[in-house]
Motif scaffolding. Structure first.
Motif, PDB file in Angstrom:
ATOM      1  N   GLY A   1       0.818  -1.210   0.000  1.00 46.35           N
ATOM      2  CA  GLY A   1       0.000   0.000   0.000  1.00 46.35           C
ATOM      3  C   GLY A   1       0.850   1.258   0.000  1.00 46.35           C
ATOM      4  N   GLY A   2       0.172   2.380   0.076  1.00 50.03           N
ATOM      5  CA  GLY A   2       0.851   3.668   0.092  1.00 50.03           C
ATOM      6  C   GLY A   2       1.411   4.005   1.462  1.00 50.03           C
ATOM      7  N   ASP A   3       1.975   5.203   1.559  1.00 51.13           N
ATOM      8  CA  ASP A   3       2.607   5.643   2.803  1.00 51.13           C
ATOM      9  C   ASP A   3       1.622   5.703   3.971  1.00 51.13           C
ATOM     10  N   GLU A   4       0.377   6.117   3.690  1.00 56.12           N
ATOM     11  CA  GLU A   4      -0.618   6.207   4.763  1.00 56.12           C
ATOM     12  C   GLU A   4      -0.886   4.834   5.376  1.00 56.12           C
ATOM     13  N   LEU A   5      -1.028   3.813   4.550  1.00 61.92           N
ATOM     14  CA  LEU A   5      -1.245   2.452   5.043  1.00 61.92           C
ATOM     15  C   LEU A   5      -0.021   1.957   5.803  1.00 61.92           C
ATOM     16  N   LYS A   6       1.152   2.177   5.249  1.00 63.19           N
ATOM     17  CA  LYS A   6       2.389   1.743   5.913  1.00 63.19           C
ATOM     18  C   LYS A   6       2.545   2.408   7.273  1.00 63.19           C
ATOM     19  N   ASN A   7       2.235   3.706   7.349  1.00 61.76           N
ATOM     20  CA  ASN A   7       2.321   4.419   8.626  1.00 61.76           C
ATOM     21  C   ASN A   7       1.291   3.910   9.619  1.00 61.76           C
ATOM     22  N   ARG A   8       0.079   3.617   9.150  1.00 55.66           N
ATOM     23  CA  ARG A   8      -0.985   3.102  10.034  1.00 55.66           C
ATOM     24  C   ARG A   8      -0.586   1.742  10.603  1.00 55.66           C
ATOM     25  N   LEU A   9      -0.077   0.857   9.750  1.00 55.61           N
ATOM     26  CA  LEU A   9       0.342  -0.464  10.212  1.00 55.61           C
ATOM     27  C   LEU A   9       1.549  -0.368  11.139  1.00 55.61           C
ATOM     28  N   ALA A  10       2.468   0.544  10.849  1.00 55.46           N
ATOM     29  CA  ALA A  10       3.631   0.736  11.726  1.00 55.46           C
ATOM     30  C   ALA A  10       3.184   1.216  13.103  1.00 55.46           C
ATOM     31  N   ALA A  11       2.178   2.081  13.145  1.00 57.14           N
ATOM     32  CA  ALA A  11       1.652   2.564  14.425  1.00 57.14           C
ATOM     33  C   ALA A  11       1.033   1.421  15.223  1.00 57.14           C
ATOM     34  N   LEU A  12       0.523   0.413  14.526  1.00 50.95           N
ATOM     35  CA  LEU A  12      -0.041  -0.762  15.194  1.00 50.95           C
ATOM     36  C   LEU A  12       1.045  -1.775  15.563  1.00 50.95           C
ATOM     37  N   GLY A  13       2.277  -1.532  15.111  1.00 52.82           N
ATOM     38  CA  GLY A  13       3.388  -2.429  15.427  1.00 52.82           C
ATOM     39  C   GLY A  13       3.717  -3.425  14.345  1.00 52.82           C
ATOM     40  N   LEU A  14       3.130  -3.262  13.172  1.00 50.39           N
ATOM     41  CA  LEU A  14       3.319  -4.211  12.073  1.00 50.39           C
ATOM     42  C   LEU A  14       4.216  -3.577  11.014  1.00 50.39           C
ATOM     43  N   ARG A  15       5.444  -4.106  10.882  1.00 52.00           N
ATOM     44  CA  ARG A  15       6.431  -3.566   9.950  1.00 52.00           C
ATOM     45  C   ARG A  15       7.131  -4.700   9.203  1.00 52.00           C
ATOM     46  N   VAL A  16       7.797  -4.337   8.128  1.00 53.19           N
ATOM     47  CA  VAL A  16       8.545  -5.310   7.319  1.00 53.19           C
ATOM     48  C   VAL A  16       9.612  -5.967   8.193  1.00 53.19           C
TER      49      VAL A  16
END
Length: 69
Positions: free
Chosen positions: A14-29
């Motif tokens: 997804g785009g940056d907004e999705l990546k940032n939202r998932l990162a805020a939830l603790g989900l990262r590559v």
């Protein structure tokens, strides 16, 4: 992914907004995740470390995983 399976996040398409939202939830590559539950309807629950999060199918479909066998 089936319930109970584990794997590593390889990419988020997804785009940056999705990546940032998932990162805020603790989900990262590169993090290890485990699918706790989820059916064809409703959210999918995953465990990241000691935290469980619920995400919609749209978000989940943009997370590419390498499942451990």
């Amino acid at each position: 992914m089936k319930n109970g399976e584990e794997g590593y996040v390889q990419a988020i398409t997804g785009g940056d907004e999705l990546k940032n939202r998932l990162a805020a939830l603790g989900l990262r590559v590169s993090l290890k995740v485990a699918k706790v539950s989820g059916l064809f309807l409703g959210p999918i629950t995953v465990r990241v470390g000691q935290t469980q999060i619920a995400i919609g199918h749209g978000m989940a479909g943009k997370i590419l995983l390498e499942v451990e066998r």
